[in-house]
Design a protein around this motif. Structure first.
Motif: not given
Length: 406
Positions: A49-65
């Motif tokens: 399977i593949t999971i993914f994460a997307i920031p809710d807005s420009l106010c946040y940045t993805f770091i890691n799982w």
């Protein structure tokens, strides 16, 4: 040997159980408002399977799982085979900083705008507009797309925005009516008239009415038949009229000639009235006149009142009607009985009678009989009780006698 066989079978069963086992892949965000995750669920053993994460807005940045506090990947997309249940967390961090929200009025200077400026990412802001006189607010747009039709637009700041507040010239309705209804006509007014449009209202009274004034909400606006003004708001104007009244005055040329009735003062224009003249005995009604012009030759005259009148009932002394038997030459005409309840007899002696005519008190002919013998009987039982005049026309002249029908 038998023990080894049993162990082999057990290992095969365990392997088969693991192949058909199902596991839960649970995903979450840290912090919860930092973004959203997708791909979790219940899967069978060995499924990739593949999971993914997307920031809710420009106010946040993805770091890691991470899993149990241990980083498993720094890529927002993570692909793996399912061999056991897992609880994975997508970690985000605030970017900080601020964003500028700019707003413009279209057309320029059509209204005031409150709320423009720089805001920290994630701040909830409200932009409000107030149209100037003559304009109405239409909507908010961004890149040509309508984002709100409210005067005040509220939204969170996640990125820079360029908003346009759109206005248009205000339009208004000008309605006009009459009071009382049907007393006149009005022109002008209309619907969806742009601000500042010049409007001319005119009131034309009918033949029986006078124009009084224009009013709105009970306040007199103008006394002119035509009233012009620029449109700056919704208006509901009423043209007020008054129904004319007239006097119908009656008189008699000979007060002793008869009685008159009808007419009156302050009669509403358009209403019907009547005048009635009843001659006295030995008098005849001639006609109704006004300014020496004959208006009617009937004693009862009905007409619509469209102006004032001064009517005269004209009577004259009867030239032929007498109250006694009149002798013509050496012979007499006799009419009897008088009074009578239903039959009259006319005796003409030696005179030749041509016609016998009967008139009521108003001068209306109600009967005619041709005599064929020296004595003629006339049935008047069908006539109402009252005074009548019998005219006997002979070859030597006429005789009229008043009789009473009981």
């Amino acid at each position: 040997m038998e023990k080894k066989i049993l162990l082999f079978i057990a290992s095969i069963l365990l392997s088969m159980a693991s192949v058909f086992a199902e596991f839960d892949i649970t995903l979450s965000s840290n912090p919860p408002q930092g973004g959203f995750v997708s791909g979790g669920g219940n899967y069978t053993h060995g499924e990739t399977i593949t999971i993914f994460a997307i920031p809710d807005s420009l106010c946040y940045t993805f770091i890691n799982w991470s899993e149990d506090g241990v980083i498993v990947t720094t890529s927002p997309f993570y692909t793996f085979p399912v061999t056991q249940s897992r609880n994975l967390v997508a970690n985000f961090v605030e970017t900080g900083g601020s964003h500028t929200i700019t707003v413009m009025a279209n057309p320029a200077h059509a209204g005031t705008i409150l709320g423009t400026g720089a805001y920290s990412c994630g701040t909830i802001v409200t932009m409000c507009v107030t149209p100037y006189d003559g304009y109405q607010f239409i909507n908010w747009t961004e890149n040509g797309i309508v984002v709100s039709t409210d005067h005040c637009y509220t939204f969170p700041v996640f990125y820079p925005r360029n908003l346009i507040a759109n206005f248009a010239l205000a339009t208004y309705n000008v309605t006009v009516t009459t009071e009382p209804s049907g007393c006149g006509e009005v022109t002008g007014g209309g619907a969806n008239l742009p601000y500042g449009t010049s409007v001319a209202l005119c009131a034309t009274p009918s033949i029986c009415c006078d124009f009084l004034y224009w009013a709105e909400n009970g306040v007199i606006i103008s006394v002119d038949h035509c009233y012009a003004f620029p449109v700056t708001r919704h208006c509901n104007l009423i043209a007020h009229f008054a129904v004319k009244t007239y006097d119908v005055i009656i008189s008699s040329n000979l007060p002793e000639g008869g009685t008159i009735s009808g007419g009156g003062n302050n009669i509403l224009c358009g209403d019907s009235t009547f005048v009635w003249a009843v001659p006295n005995p030995d008098y005849e009604f001639v006609n109704w006149t006004e300014d020496d012009i004959e208006i009617s030759n009937t004693a009862l005259h009905a007409f619509p009142v469209l102006r004032s009148h001064n009517l005269v009932a004209n009577f004259e002394k009867s030239k032929t009607m007498v109250a006694v038997t009149e002798t013509i030459g050496t012979s007499a005409i006799k009419i009897y009985p008088n009074p009578t309840s239903g039959e009259l007899k006319v005796v003409s002696s030696e005179l030749k009678v041509e016609n016998i005519e009967i008139y009521d008190a108003f001068g209306k002919k109600v009967g005619v009989t041709r005599a064929i013998a020296p004595e003629t009987a006339i049935d008047i039982s069908h006539l109402s009780a009252g005074v009548y005049f019998v005219k006997v026309i002979t070859d030597a002249g006429e005789v009229v006698q008043k009789v009473v029908k009981e």
